[in-house]
Design an enzyme around this catalytic site. Sequence first.
Site, PDB file in Angstrom:
ATOM      1  N   ARG F  99       0.822  -1.218   0.000  1.00  0.00           N
ATOM      2  CA  ARG F  99       0.000   0.000   0.000  1.00  0.00           C
ATOM      3  C   ARG F  99       0.853   1.265   0.000  1.00  0.00           C
ATOM      4  NH1 ARG F  99      -3.554  -0.175  -2.318  1.00  0.00           N
ATOM      5  NH2 ARG F  99      -2.842   1.749  -3.257  1.00  0.00           N
ATOM      6  N   LYS F 134       3.727  24.089  -2.720  1.00  0.00           N
ATOM      7  CA  LYS F 134       2.379  23.597  -2.384  1.00  0.00           C
ATOM      8  C   LYS F 134       2.306  22.091  -2.561  1.00  0.00           C
ATOM      9  CE  LYS F 134       0.352  28.080  -3.403  1.00  0.00           C
ATOM     10  NZ  LYS F 134      -0.473  28.917  -4.275  1.00  0.00           N
ATOM     11  N   LYS F 166       8.017  37.899  -0.819  1.00  0.00           N
ATOM     12  CA  LYS F 166       6.646  37.975  -1.307  1.00  0.00           C
ATOM     13  C   LYS F 166       5.943  39.216  -0.783  1.00  0.00           C
ATOM     14  CE  LYS F 166       4.798  34.067  -2.236  1.00  0.00           C
ATOM     15  NZ  LYS F 166       4.165  32.722  -2.222  1.00  0.00           N
ATOM     16  N   GLU F 196       8.537  39.235  -5.519  1.00  0.00           N
ATOM     17  CA  GLU F 196       7.208  39.152  -6.113  1.00  0.00           C
ATOM     18  C   GLU F 196       6.690  40.547  -6.427  1.00  0.00           C
ATOM     19  OE1 GLU F 196       4.414  36.834  -3.824  1.00  0.00           O
ATOM     20  OE2 GLU F 196       2.699  37.890  -4.702  1.00  0.00           O
ATOM     21  N   ASP F 217       2.867  37.928 -10.258  1.00  0.00           N
ATOM     22  CA  ASP F 217       1.752  37.116  -9.790  1.00  0.00           C
ATOM     23  C   ASP F 217       0.408  37.681 -10.249  1.00  0.00           C
ATOM     24  OD1 ASP F 217       0.817  34.887  -8.346  1.00  0.00           O
ATOM     25  OD2 ASP F 217       0.344  36.142  -6.615  1.00  0.00           O
TER      26      ASP F 217
END
Lengths: 283, 283, 283, 283, 283, 283
Positions: F99, F134, F166, F196, F217
């Site tokens: 598994r 992510k 950012k 960013e 972005d």
Amino acid sequence: MISDDWRGDAILKGLLAEDLGRGDVTTNATIPAGVPVRGRIVARTRLVEAGLDVARATFSLLDPNLTWEGDPREGRWAEAGDSLTVLGGDARAILSAERVALNLLQRMCGIATATRAFVDAVEGTGCRILDTRKTAPGLRVFDRRAVAAGGGKNHRFGLDDGILIKDNHLAVAGSAREAVARAKRSASALLKIEVEVENEEQLREALASGADALLIDNRTPAELAALVKVARSIRRDVPLEASGGIRLDNVRAYAETGVNFVSIGALTHSVVAADISLELDIA
Amino acid sequence: MISDDWRGDAILKGLLAEDLGRGDVTTNATIPAGVPVRGRIVARTRLVEAGLDVARATFSLLDPNLTWEGDPREGRWAEAGDSLTVLGGDARAILSAERVALNLLQRMCGIATATRAFVDAVEGTGCRILDTRKTAPGLRVFDRRAVAAGGGKNHRFGLDDGILIKDNHLAVAGSAREAVARAKRSASALLKIEVEVENEEQLREALASGADALLIDNRTPAELAALVKVARSIRRDVPLEASGGIRLDNVRAYAETGVNFVSIGALTHSVVAADISLELDIA
Amino acid sequence: MISDDWRGDAILKGLLAEDLGRGDVTTNATIPAGVPVRGRIVARTRLVEAGLDVARATFSLLDPNLTWEGDPREGRWAEAGDSLTVLGGDARAILSAERVALNLLQRMCGIATATRAFVDAVEGTGCRILDTRKTAPGLRVFDRRAVAAGGGKNHRFGLDDGILIKDNHLAVAGSAREAVARAKRSASALLKIEVEVENEEQLREALASGADALLIDNRTPAELAALVKVARSIRRDVPLEASGGIRLDNVRAYAETGVNFVSIGALTHSVVAADISLELDIA
Amino acid sequence: MISDDWRGDAILKGLLAEDLGRGDVTTNATIPAGVPVRGRIVARTRLVEAGLDVARATFSLLDPNLTWEGDPREGRWAEAGDSLTVLGGDARAILSAERVALNLLQRMCGIATATRAFVDAVEGTGCRILDTRKTAPGLRVFDRRAVAAGGGKNHRFGLDDGILIKDNHLAVAGSAREAVARAKRSASALLKIEVEVENEEQLREALASGADALLIDNRTPAELAALVKVARSIRRDVPLEASGGIRLDNVRAYAETGVNFVSIGALTHSVVAADISLELDIA
Amino acid sequence: MISDDWRGDAILKGLLAEDLGRGDVTTNATIPAGVPVRGRIVARTRLVEAGLDVARATFSLLDPNLTWEGDPREGRWAEAGDSLTVLGGDARAILSAERVALNLLQRMCGIATATRAFVDAVEGTGCRILDTRKTAPGLRVFDRRAVAAGGGKNHRFGLDDGILIKDNHLAVAGSAREAVARAKRSASALLKIEVEVENEEQLREALASGADALLIDNRTPAELAALVKVARSIRRDVPLEASGGIRLDNVRAYAETGVNFVSIGALTHSVVAADISLELDIA
Amino acid sequence: MISDDWRGDAILKGLLAEDLGRGDVTTNATIPAGVPVRGRIVARTRLVEAGLDVARATFSLLDPNLTWEGDPREGRWAEAGDSLTVLGGDARAILSAERVALNLLQRMCGIATATRAFVDAVEGTGCRILDTRKTAPGLRVFDRRAVAAGGGKNHRFGLDDGILIKDNHLAVAGSAREAVARAKRSASALLKIEVEVENEEQLREALASGADALLIDNRTPAELAALVKVARSIRRDVPLEASGGIRLDNVRAYAETGVNFVSIGALTHSVVAADISLELDIA
């Protein structure tokens, strides 16, 4: 595995992790997998060998099939230019482990070489050179091995395998008599009790309290000699250790006082790394 | 917790474990539980402060209620005899943590003091002093902080947060062109690629290959100056680092060649521990 | 935290993990979060208290706000029906930690009670009852505390904080002379060297070799008495330990031979758990 | 590796670490590296074998080339004087691992032998002997294997692989009906729900609530027989377990009530270690 | 700490370590220590809430003084634009933990939202939606909580808290009869035994063997309905689970066959992350 | 071991532990020890291969003697029905690891297949597809390898091997000028600084501040094209990355703006597992 130290691989794995982190991006990007290389570890100055087995174990963690030639010469002199070993294995593994292996080896050879200088300086006196707990944190097992390779003797490893009642313990406990009595009551019967003293009164009290050994701190050779005489008159064979302000240029004077041991923090707290490099055989 | 390093407590716990092992038999036997003490950490020679927060965190692991007085003075000079801090807490905790805390502090202040000497030596040249990966294995996080406290700049932390293609990589990869191309292809786009060169041909090839920075190793100041000139003529703002054989007595000559950085392995591989002691206030 | 043992919480967390695994499904399913309960830990037979602090630390790992009433009575008798403590806290935490806490407590009280029986049996002889390394693996720190609570004295903790040269070491090393010489050469100067002997010849050789203490194994009280006499005639104050076949019904005879210590493996290898229960106060 | 338990080596490494600590100073000092020895593990009393594979895995962690002769006889009787195995390997490894290996083996054989006595006592009744969670903390995996070797059946391993709603859960939850309903709602559908009861009312409520099995605690054999009859009249095949005050001299009476299981805490909380020794073959 | 899961903090610490590595160089370089910020976690699409406590625990590991406002709404719908929480704390901690916290939260809300769709689709049938072990390795504890938040029921956690004999087990064991018999003999009595079947013959054999539950794999709704009928005719209340090829558009047909459970691997193996962001309140 | 990732085995051991817990009760109960089996891992849909070496390493942890046939085809297409490998080994090991191995493999093939779709969509534009942070927490090393297998390029691994300033960093720091200056001062010289930006003003400021790369972005392709033009007019070769709202159906439009990279969170936050099964060869 490093002989004598079953914990060696786990410690070395942690040290490799510090340097490798998520992986050696340079080597993984530039060197294909599976390329074999050979190389030599070379002394660039005269040094006492120590830690070749540690370096080998470090490389072996990344290449279990590493080859390693050369007889173990722990504790012997190597001259500038000598090959300490000839090694062979996977290029990625060897390049990724190189820095950690050399950092350890250079430190250990540095310690062994310095220790040997002290050992030579007291030759013939019967006095042994001891290390201390003033090691680089995390590297005590290696620092101690290097001291032993250099001819020194190891003091206790840590706070749990020897009793050394120092001035601060005495101050809080109130007296040597009380401190030694407590230690005899609660500690394991196989641990000797050493007490730090600075003058004759303390020395007499410590011996009267049943201390198994004495550490005489921060005395001149002359003061030390006087205290040694007193101690021997009370208990002929009590082990005596001197510490504090002892350098290569005065260690013989301390040794000649008749103490059994002098302990030198600088052996491990102020190391001069030996100059050693890895040279790959690439045409 | 040590500011800036979220891993600090876990590392320090491991270092305490090395010394404490099964526990501090001397302290547990001679000092009753719950006795409060106060003391001072005292510089015994002139030094640049570094690592007081590390020492504090070390003591705090054994006594979470430790008190600690004194403003942080990271990177500033302390004179012989100065109190670096006044601390208070449980006697057992302080005595058991003392050696590890001081071993770290003495090493860090030693590194910061040595770094400052190099920084002062190159003052006004615009050249920055860099550390290397030649740290005591396991202590890199502390060695780097100490270099920064001394005014130095940190190089990459380990093998994973920077690409430095050295002679051995070049030898196995075949050419700088090939090595740099591979690194550009597979490594993260946020890592700069530095290439080690020793002569003009290598330097020209590395720059042509798209290297982001160059490490020029083992040159005399004059040789270095010539290479710097070539490099600047090709790419005006390429970062240049010099290394190899650079000591306090010649570092300024290197800095004056116009390199951006000189890196000094001895800052961390051959540390002279600063002389620092813990003095308890016991009447 | 358990006083005296800075490793305690980490050990207990591991022991809780064994029982809890992925979590206490019964308690989490049947008991709502945040329900407070109170309860008592009750002795159901007469016992010597040991390990209440260990039980408390166990519960506290799951409920840091646990309340715990009652003076520490480590080493004192409790009668059947006595409350050893009154505790209060989160119902889930207390029910989930109960089994581990009681398993430890019942074992420790069992060991302390058995030790006390031996200590009482030799009262007035000056002989001390020692534990051995025949503990439940992983629980030595607790087993030793329980022996101490029962009035016994702890032998070395493990293989690293004392030197005990046993018959098998002697057989491989060739002779006591050789084995002791090696130990004196390489081991830390703060560790005593104890040698196991079974007859007068071995005893004489061990003392001549410089052994610091002797373990006399597998003798009848009469044989032991004869050997003690010989040993004392050679070195009056050498610590002597007897072991092998010593039970509650003959321990006094062994103690009266003049040995300093008798060591009893059964104290920790064959424990009878004390009968103790947790009774919640629920109307 | 121990068959069936993939976690075995990691657990054993931790248990070796407890005893070895920084290393076996006696063996390392007195026994040269690389000396081969052979020896036998010998039963000194009659016992049921259990844990030979655990002992072997323990020795193998220090000597991966260990030889080990003899067929596995887990669960079979050995007579006093029988060799349980003949082993060979590096003298240092065998002497350093000896105590941990024997501590485990003696405990496991002790548990298996005691379990067998209970199993024999209920022979022919169809009743199975169960262990409990009253194991030595940290050793549950070994304690359970020993119970199985002795012919017993294992209860749940821990708090996460079975639901056993005990009196305290019922008291806090308010009723068996509520507690069982909650367990059915939130717990995995593959876990049975056992409920502890002490009288007929509780028994009827538990069965009506949908309990999958019942634990009947602290009854005399006669009382138990009556409750079994009630339970069987409600649900013929409901598994029934008895516990509380069951000893070797009354276990048959309990078994003859028709319960499926009796659980015996003393199998693992009050172990009498089997007498087993390692005898080296040294001329 | 996450309620119900005592292991939560340790797991989250490992997940933070993956992202933080040696530390957040951007945040440490650009944000001064000790700057407080406030912010909101905002749903950008409609979603079922799950894992807010996990996100909170993640942030809290880096800032133990984090503030967190808003009632727990686990399992309830949030609309696009809704604030899921208002949080405040140290800017460095919040920015460094943000990605890990959101990665977990977005996954958990995604799972809960998908689960709810299945739960709604079978509403009124009495059939429950089960998860599987097809989770993201390392995240099972979170994946399962999210399924429960979405109204699903959890299957066994892993290989150790439930017995599910699948086709491969049957093939190697030889027959369901043999496999079930072995499981009954050796496994804990508190674990139910579920057997996977694909046709009537297997179903009859499994029930005859004493299986506690059946998993019927890879059937059409019509085939499944026929098998359910057979199973119920043999044992009316045997739990039946269907799996294989069940999607949102056909799950109701499966549920209406009368099975107790349908298990859906896609709930956790093919997650669509919910769109959620952290918005700091900075003027 | 997994090539390129020296940490692989340790990570996989942790993932196996999650599923195995105390052990695979089903397999241990139903399958005898030592039964050999062979089987195939079969693609059930068309997919890009990734992670076969990870699956192999997973099985190998439970069976070090595993056999594994088939050339590595990382990054190549497999058709539905293709055998990805033929493996052989111990039945218990293979069933217990199945598994976890498949969960990893299905996720990695799913990621690689999705990545390939994006890579194909931008073919010829020179734009590279980047992953993001992510990822499924704990699986980043595997998620990144799968992206690379699919033809994507990896962004930084974590917060420590790249500087990405950012919007939130800018907001707290006050300005790009200040933030970049701080980053240049304190961070390692081998890390590039990416900033960013969302509009032209921010873009101009970031470039003026010395940013090494820009992340643009949340722009439409048209807006992005305009910003790219501005950036290129200021610094021709500055690396530009676009993110936000980029899907398979619009990625080519983004790529054609001339950015060097587009980063796609969904590659790893919303994975559709590839359908893959293990089929044992059992007559």
